[in-house]
Design a protein around this motif. Structure first.
Motif, mmCIF file in Angstrom:
data_model
loop_
_atom_site.group_PDB
_atom_site.id
_atom_site.type_symbol
_atom_site.label_atom_id
_atom_site.label_comp_id
_atom_site.label_asym_id
_atom_site.label_seq_id
_atom_site.Cartn_x
_atom_site.Cartn_y
_atom_site.Cartn_z
ATOM 1 N N LEU A 79 6.233 -8.336 8.891
ATOM 2 C CA LEU A 79 5.632 -9.337 8.015
ATOM 3 C C LEU A 79 5.032 -8.669 6.770
ATOM 4 O O LEU A 79 5.102 -9.214 5.661
ATOM 5 C CB LEU A 79 4.549 -10.105 8.770
ATOM 6 C CG LEU A 79 3.879 -11.253 7.993
ATOM 7 C CD1 LEU A 79 4.921 -12.260 7.504
ATOM 8 C CD2 LEU A 79 2.836 -11.933 8.864
ATOM 9 N N ALA A 80 4.472 -7.476 6.934
ATOM 10 C CA ALA A 80 3.944 -6.731 5.788
ATOM 11 C C ALA A 80 5.052 -6.425 4.780
ATOM 12 O O ALA A 80 4.874 -6.527 3.552
ATOM 13 C CB ALA A 80 3.268 -5.453 6.257
ATOM 14 N N GLU A 81 6.220 -6.018 5.317
ATOM 15 C CA GLU A 81 7.368 -5.753 4.437
ATOM 16 C C GLU A 81 7.762 -7.003 3.651
ATOM 17 O O GLU A 81 8.028 -6.957 2.447
ATOM 18 C CB GLU A 81 8.551 -5.262 5.264
ATOM 19 C CG GLU A 81 8.407 -3.842 5.801
ATOM 20 C CD GLU A 81 9.622 -3.422 6.639
ATOM 21 O OE1 GLU A 81 10.559 -4.238 6.741
ATOM 22 O OE2 GLU A 81 9.615 -2.300 7.156
ATOM 23 N N THR A 114 -0.464 -7.981 2.510
ATOM 24 C CA THR A 114 0.317 -6.816 2.968
ATOM 25 C C THR A 114 -0.612 -5.719 3.465
ATOM 26 O O THR A 114 -0.406 -5.127 4.538
ATOM 27 C CB THR A 114 1.186 -6.282 1.818
ATOM 28 O OG1 THR A 114 2.076 -7.317 1.393
ATOM 29 C CG2 THR A 114 1.998 -5.086 2.253
ATOM 30 N N ILE A 115 -1.630 -5.417 2.640
ATOM 31 C CA ILE A 115 -2.592 -4.356 3.014
ATOM 32 C C ILE A 115 -3.291 -4.722 4.316
ATOM 33 O O ILE A 115 -3.481 -3.874 5.215
ATOM 34 C CB ILE A 115 -3.604 -4.149 1.872
ATOM 35 C CG1 ILE A 115 -2.895 -3.531 0.646
ATOM 36 C CG2 ILE A 115 -4.762 -3.271 2.317
ATOM 37 C CD1 ILE A 115 -3.723 -3.527 -0.622
ATOM 38 N N GLU A 116 -3.684 -5.992 4.434
ATOM 39 C CA GLU A 116 -4.389 -6.442 5.642
ATOM 40 C C GLU A 116 -3.510 -6.244 6.880
ATOM 41 O O GLU A 116 -3.964 -5.740 7.933
ATOM 42 C CB GLU A 116 -4.776 -7.908 5.503
ATOM 43 C CG GLU A 116 -5.486 -8.470 6.737
ATOM 44 C CD GLU A 116 -5.696 -9.962 6.630
ATOM 45 O OE1 GLU A 116 -6.153 -10.564 7.617
ATOM 46 O OE2 GLU A 116 -5.384 -10.545 5.557
ATOM 47 N N ALA A 139 0.090 3.063 1.138
ATOM 48 C CA ALA A 139 -0.183 3.804 -0.104
ATOM 49 C C ALA A 139 0.494 3.124 -1.295
ATOM 50 O O ALA A 139 -0.076 3.010 -2.395
ATOM 51 C CB ALA A 139 0.297 5.249 0.036
ATOM 52 N N LYS A 140 1.687 2.670 -1.049
ATOM 53 C CA LYS A 140 2.445 1.995 -2.112
ATOM 54 C C LYS A 140 1.761 0.690 -2.523
ATOM 55 O O LYS A 140 1.689 0.358 -3.712
ATOM 56 C CB LYS A 140 3.865 1.732 -1.629
ATOM 57 C CG LYS A 140 4.830 1.303 -2.724
ATOM 58 C CD LYS A 140 6.250 1.248 -2.184
ATOM 59 C CE LYS A 140 7.228 0.855 -3.288
ATOM 60 N NZ LYS A 140 8.617 0.753 -2.762
ATOM 61 N N ALA A 141 1.253 -0.037 -1.518
ATOM 62 C CA ALA A 141 0.556 -1.291 -1.811
ATOM 63 C C ALA A 141 -0.735 -1.018 -2.596
ATOM 64 O O ALA A 141 -1.065 -1.740 -3.544
ATOM 65 C CB ALA A 141 0.246 -2.030 -0.508
ATOM 66 N N TYR A 142 -1.478 0.029 -2.174
ATOM 67 C CA TYR A 142 -2.674 0.395 -2.926
ATOM 68 C C TYR A 142 -2.318 0.761 -4.384
ATOM 69 O O TYR A 142 -3.049 0.421 -5.327
ATOM 70 C CB TYR A 142 -3.383 1.571 -2.272
ATOM 71 C CG TYR A 142 -4.213 1.191 -1.052
ATOM 72 C CD1 TYR A 142 -5.060 0.074 -1.087
ATOM 73 C CD2 TYR A 142 -4.169 1.972 0.111
ATOM 74 C CE1 TYR A 142 -5.821 -0.272 0.015
ATOM 75 C CE2 TYR A 142 -4.930 1.629 1.225
ATOM 76 C CZ TYR A 142 -5.755 0.501 1.178
ATOM 77 O OH TYR A 142 -6.515 0.167 2.255
ATOM 78 N N LYS A 145 -1.811 -2.210 -6.375
ATOM 79 C CA LYS A 145 -3.092 -2.830 -6.682
ATOM 80 C C LYS A 145 -3.863 -2.072 -7.758
ATOM 81 O O LYS A 145 -4.827 -2.571 -8.317
ATOM 82 C CB LYS A 145 -3.964 -2.911 -5.420
ATOM 83 C CG LYS A 145 -3.572 -4.003 -4.454
ATOM 84 C CD LYS A 145 -4.090 -5.372 -4.907
ATOM 85 C CE LYS A 145 -5.600 -5.443 -4.722
ATOM 86 N NZ LYS A 145 -6.096 -6.798 -5.091
ATOM 87 N N GLY A 146 -3.433 -0.824 -8.027
ATOM 88 C CA GLY A 146 -4.125 -0.005 -9.011
ATOM 89 C C GLY A 146 -5.300 0.749 -8.435
ATOM 90 O O GLY A 146 -6.137 1.268 -9.183
ATOM 91 N N ASP A 147 -5.346 0.852 -7.120
ATOM 92 C CA ASP A 147 -6.455 1.563 -6.465
ATOM 93 C C ASP A 147 -6.030 3.005 -6.235
ATOM 94 O O ASP A 147 -5.457 3.354 -5.195
ATOM 95 C CB ASP A 147 -6.797 0.865 -5.140
ATOM 96 C CG ASP A 147 -8.143 1.351 -4.578
ATOM 97 O OD1 ASP A 147 -8.523 2.501 -4.888
ATOM 98 O OD2 ASP A 147 -8.786 0.576 -3.854
ATOM 99 N N THR A 148 -6.277 3.856 -7.212
ATOM 100 C CA THR A 148 -5.799 5.250 -7.185
ATOM 101 C C THR A 148 -6.430 6.037 -6.033
ATOM 102 O O THR A 148 -5.743 6.822 -5.357
ATOM 103 C CB THR A 148 -6.141 5.935 -8.511
ATOM 104 O OG1 THR A 148 -5.635 5.143 -9.576
ATOM 105 C CG2 THR A 148 -5.521 7.311 -8.581
ATOM 106 N N LYS A 149 -7.665 5.821 -5.831
ATOM 107 C CA LYS A 149 -8.370 6.591 -4.796
ATOM 108 C C LYS A 149 -7.788 6.317 -3.413
ATOM 109 O O LYS A 149 -7.471 7.254 -2.646
ATOM 110 C CB LYS A 149 -9.854 6.257 -4.824
ATOM 111 C CG LYS A 149 -10.673 7.027 -3.789
ATOM 112 C CD LYS A 149 -12.146 6.671 -3.904
ATOM 113 C CE LYS A 149 -12.974 7.425 -2.850
ATOM 114 N NZ LYS A 149 -14.410 7.092 -2.928
ATOM 115 N N LEU A 150 -7.667 5.037 -3.021
ATOM 116 C CA LEU A 150 -7.131 4.698 -1.695
ATOM 117 C C LEU A 150 -5.670 5.114 -1.570
ATOM 118 O O LEU A 150 -5.205 5.471 -0.490
ATOM 119 C CB LEU A 150 -7.293 3.206 -1.437
ATOM 120 C CG LEU A 150 -8.737 2.735 -1.170
ATOM 121 C CD1 LEU A 150 -8.782 1.225 -1.010
ATOM 122 C CD2 LEU A 150 -9.318 3.428 0.067
ATOM 123 N N THR A 151 -4.955 5.082 -2.709
ATOM 124 C CA THR A 151 -3.561 5.554 -2.692
ATOM 125 C C THR A 151 -3.542 7.026 -2.297
ATOM 126 O O THR A 151 -2.743 7.458 -1.445
ATOM 127 C CB THR A 151 -2.921 5.368 -4.072
ATOM 128 O OG1 THR A 151 -2.961 3.993 -4.410
ATOM 129 C CG2 THR A 151 -1.482 5.838 -4.077
#
Length: 938
Positions: A79-81, A114-116, A139-142, A145-151
């Motif tokens: 489902l995330a995919e 997706t992240i959830e 990581a790709k989803a982060y 989202k533009g969240d560099t740190k979590l990526t």
């Protein structure tokens, strides 16, 4: 199906599922992801057919699946995919601001979902196989989202936990890129090194190697950076730069720019030379030097850029790239605007590497690319330095600048003559020569630039040949040379006009050439040029008109008068002619027709000549030649006795040219024509007018007198009176003719029965006679004066006779005496002229006046109030008053008899004698004696 519709269906399905009490049969993951419409074995469930249906099915599955369900992890990741794919589709399909705003919300919602899902999966199943993939997706989803740190944190977990994952190399590369972007160059270097040392790194090897070089460069490890950059170059096994595809050229440029930049920090050309001494097989040494030079150039270190290339040339004298390197130094000085360095470098380079130099002749295998580069670029530089010297000469006019410019023009023509027309060299060289007043050589090069046989190949140069031949023709005194230049000018002007009929300069060229041709008696050429006039607009109509006027003038010079006339007429059809143009055309038209008349006259074609002379006035009525032509037509007509025709021409002349210098002569001719055509009155009128304006007084007198005679003889008495009156007022000399004119007036006024005017002019005669000197008088003038006086006396005599002595006697007696006195005075004046027949009448008349007064006094009306005695006494008094008048009458009668001694015994003497016989019968009752009598008046 659109994304919005999919979401609506999803929402509706969830709500329906939540609200229904119907039992839903549990589905397996296998049945959810199967495409196509199928039924369960029990026939109770329909399999979904789309991604939206599948997503909804997974959502329903997860709602009913327990954490211990082994398939739940698969459902979460699947489902995330699907959610991630949907988010990418949303991002892709945003096409306007309104849609984009809505789609951004959906997109972020899907990414969050997706992240959830992925975090739930990793949290609930931390040790499940395939979590490396879940981390990669997370990581790709982060990242999305533009969240560099979590990526970064997620990828670090992946590489730490799963060093054997297929996502390991990519994750390490991404971590290296992240560190590089964060300027953590040491960490980036390590990460890139990890990628470089890993197996199956083909995709990321070259990029990692190149980026590690930059990481080392940023840390100041320039030699190590060069090692990496050079290894990247070797990996690519680049061919010659000129043979590379565009994409490869871009890589090549990028890598060698990095190499050049590194050496710029290592000390420049010397360090570069030291580094490559151990690599004689390296084929791109020049590219390294060239890029190092470019680095310096971008930093405005022009000297270092040039020194680098010169260092290469000096230390690699046998390299085929030496000419290219030195050529580049010229470009550097050129771009920097260092004229002295540029000129010096170019002088050296030209001497060594011009296309026919010994260098190229000594090469066994010439690199054609380099040779063509040098040849073509040197050509451009020669053009540039030539232009600079030429410009300097234009500014300074120094001979040295001229010589430099000329030398480089010659160098160019020596090696690049085939390109001379393309580069416009002949034109430019000609301009230089023209500016130096070397007009003949300038014309030669203009001709080379302009013409291929009789075809113009360079319009601007062709125009210059026209200007220059015109100038050359004007500055030489040699007739032969003038003819040479003019013939060239006309030829070039003709070619230009034929090839560029619509060019704005064409009309001016034709105008100038035709003017010069006409000026130098090249009339046929002037006509031919004029024939080249194109269809012109109003802005150049004036020039075209001038050309056509020249054409017409040329026809005149060629004795082609009819062609000239037609051309002038065509010019005059233009309603926009200036006053000057119209005047010039009319002058020419008039002269052309005049020459046609003269030609006909020379051939004794009199009628044709008259026709041509006479028609000028109709086509050019205000032109002076029209007057001359009409005068000739009049003269020829009179000479050939075409009197009526002559009269018509003269009248036309007088109407059109009333103040012309020929006017008097024309009027004379008109009077002659009238007389010869038996038109006396018309002749008289013309003579009368002639006399008013004639300068010659004798002719004026004769003309006016002749006019009077013609009027008189044709019984036009009033016109005759007007003419003689004008004569009498205007010409008091000669005196006899003056007196005759007044006598004519007396006679004519008698004819028209205007007695007051008769008396007036008789008095004028008397007054003129009184004032005239004796020397001016003649017997005829005396006779005229005496006759006029006598006639006036007669009229006064009648007035005297008609004056009756009636009451009141005193008043009438006074009037009678006054009338008597006037008559006596006039008779006395008439007698004083000593004209016998007039004197006798006048003397007798005086006697008669006195005699009549005597009788009138005696017979006067008596006062009414007198008685008989008083009347008798009154009678005695009257007789006493009357007696002296009778005595006076006798005296004048006797005086008249004195003419007998002069053998005059006319009727008036006889009448006096008869009166005396009556008055003194004793004394005069015998025949009169012819002598012995005394004239009592003298």
């Amino acid at each position: 199906m659109s994304i919005r519709n999919s979401l609506l269906i999803t929402t509706a399905t969830i709500l329906l599922t939540a609200c229904t009490n119907t039992e839903v049969k549990r589905m397996t993951l296998h049945s959810i992801d199967v495409g196509g419409a199928k039924k369960t074995t029990q026939g109770e469930y329909i399999v979904p057919k789309s991604d939206d249906d599948i997503r909804i099915a997974y959502e329903n599955y997860l709602k009913h699946a327990s954490r211990n369900d082994k398939s739940r992890i698969n459902a979460l990741t699947r489902l995330a995919e699907l959610e991630f794919e949907l988010s990418e589709e949303i991002l892709k399909n945003s096409d306007n601001d309104a849609v984009e705003a809505l789609d951004d919300q959906l997109y972020n919602a899907k990414l969050d979902r997706t992240i959830e899902l992925l975090r739930t999966s990793l949290r609930d199943y931390p040790n499940t196989k395939g979590n490396d993939k879940a981390l990669y997706q997370l990581a790709k989803a982060y990242d999305q989202k533009g969240d560099t740190k979590l990526t970064r944190v997620t990828m670090e977990k992946l590489v730490k936990r799963y060093p054997k994952s297929k996502h390991y190399i990519e994750s390490q590369f991404r971590l290296a890129e992240n560190a590089f972007s964060a300027r953590q160059f040491a960490i980036a270097e390590d990460k890139y090194t990890e990628v470089i040392g890993s197996k199956k790194n083909n995709i990321f090897y070259e990029k990692s190697l190149y980026k590690r070089g930059w990481s080392r460069f940023k840390q100041g490890f320039y030699t190590e950076a060069v090692d990496d950059f050079l290894q990247v170059v070797k990996t690519n096994r680049f061919d010659k730069y000129s043979e590379l595809k565009q994409s490869k050229k871009e890589l090549f440029n990028e890598y060698f720019r990095a190499i050049g930049l590194s050496f710029s920090y290592l000390g420049g050309a010397e360090s570069l030379d030291d580094y490559f001494k151990g690599s004689p097989e390296f084929n791109h040494l020049y590219d390294a030097y060239s890029n190092l030079s470019d680095i310096y150039l971008k930093e405005d270190r022009n000297n270092d850029a040039v020194d680098t290339l010169n260092y290469f040339a000096k230390n690699n004298p046998h390299s085929p790239y030496v000419p290219e390197a030195l050529l580049k130094t010229i470009s550097i000085w050129k771009a920097a605007g260092f004229t002295l360095q540029l000129n010096a470098t170019l002088e050296f380079f030209y001497a060594t590497y011009h296309p026919d130099s010994r260098y190229w002749q000594s090469q066994q295998n010439i690199d054609q690319r380099v040779y063509k580069l040098v040849k073509n670029t040197l050509r451009e530089h020669i053009l540039m330095i030539t232009a600079n010297h030429h410009k300097n000469y234009q500014l300074t006019h120094k001979h040295g600048d001229f010589l430099n410019a000329e030398r480089w023009y010659k160098n160019y023509l020596k090696h690049y003559d085939a390109y001379s027309r393309k580069d416009n060299i002949h034109f430019l060289y000609a301009s230089l020569l023209a500016e130096n007043k070397d007009h003949t050589r300038a014309l030669h090069h203009y001709e080379l630039a302009a013409y291929d046989a009789d075809i113009i190949i360079d319009k601007k140069s062709a125009y210059e040949t026209i200007l220059l031949t015109s100038q050359l023709s004007s500055i030489t005194d040699n007739e032969k040379n003038i003819s040479l230049w003019l013939n060239k000018l006309i030829h070039y002007s003709t070619l230009y006009s034929q090839q560029y009929p619509n060019d704005k300069q064409t009309i001016n060229i034709i105008s100038h050439a035709s003017e010069l041709a006409y000026k130098h008696n090249m009339f046929e050429e002037a006509v031919a040029l004029a024939e080249l006039i194109p269809g012109v607009g109003s802005t150049v109509a004036e020039i075209a008109t001038n050309i056509n006027v020249i054409k017409a003038h040329s026809y005149v010079k060629l004795d082609q008068y009819k062609d000239a006339e037609n051309t002038y007429l065509a010019v005059l059809k233009n309603n926009d002619l200036s006053m000057e143009q119209k005047s010039s055309a009319l002058d020419g038209l008039a002269l052309t027709i005049y020459y046609q008349g003269k030609s006909a006259s020379d051939r004794n074609k009199i009628d044709e000549a008259i026709r041509h002379y006479a028609r000028i006035i109709h086509l050019a009525p205000d032109n002076p030649t029209a007057a001359t032509g009409m005068y000739n037509a009049i003269t020829l007509s009179m000479k050939n006795e075409y009197w009526k025709q002559a009269i018509n021409f003269i009248k036309s002349f007088q109407r059109q040219f009333p103040a012309h210098q020929y006017s008097h002569d024309i009027s004379r001719k008109l009077s002659v024509a009238y007389l010869n055509s038996k038109q006396d009155i018309a002749a008289a009128k013309e003579l009368e007018q002639l006399s008013k304006h004639e300068q010659d007084k004798e002719f004026s007198i004769a003309a006016l007198w002749k006019a009077g005679e013609l009027y008189e003889s044709n019984k036009d008495y009033h016109s005759a009176i007007r003419t003689y009156k004008q004569y009498a007022k205007q010409f008091t000399r000669p005196f006899p003719q003056y007196m005759e004119s007044m006598l004519k007036l007396v006679t004519l006024y008698i004819i028209v029965d205007d007695m007051p005017q008769v008396s007036l002019w008789q008095n004028n005669i008397i007054q003129a006679d009184k004032k005239a000197a004796t020397s001016l008088k003649t017997e005829r003038t005396i006779f005229i004066a005496s006759t006029a006086t006598l006639d006036l006396a007669r009229k006064s005599h009648i007035d005297f006779t008609n004056a009756k002595l009636i009451l009141p006697l005193k008043m009438h007696l006074k009037n009678k005496k006054q009338a008597m006195q006037r008559a006596v005075n006039l008779y006395g004046r008439a007698a004083s002229y000593s004209v016998a027949e007039i004197s006798t009448e006048a003397t007798h008349a005086i006697g008669e006046i006195f005699y009549e007064f005597n009788h009138a006094l005696l017979q006067s009306e008596r006062p009414k109030h007198l008685n008989k005695d008083e009347l008798e006494q009154y009678q005695f008094l009257l007789e006493d008053q009357a007696f002296p008048f009778e005595e006076k009458a006798i005296e004048f009668y006797e005086t008249n008899l004195s003419h007998i001694k002069d053998d005059v015994y006319d009727e008036w003497v006889q009448k006096s004698h008869a009166r005396l016989k009556k008055l003194f019968p004793v004394r005069y009752q015998r025949e009169a004696r012819l002598d012995g009598h005394i004239n009592v008046l003298h």
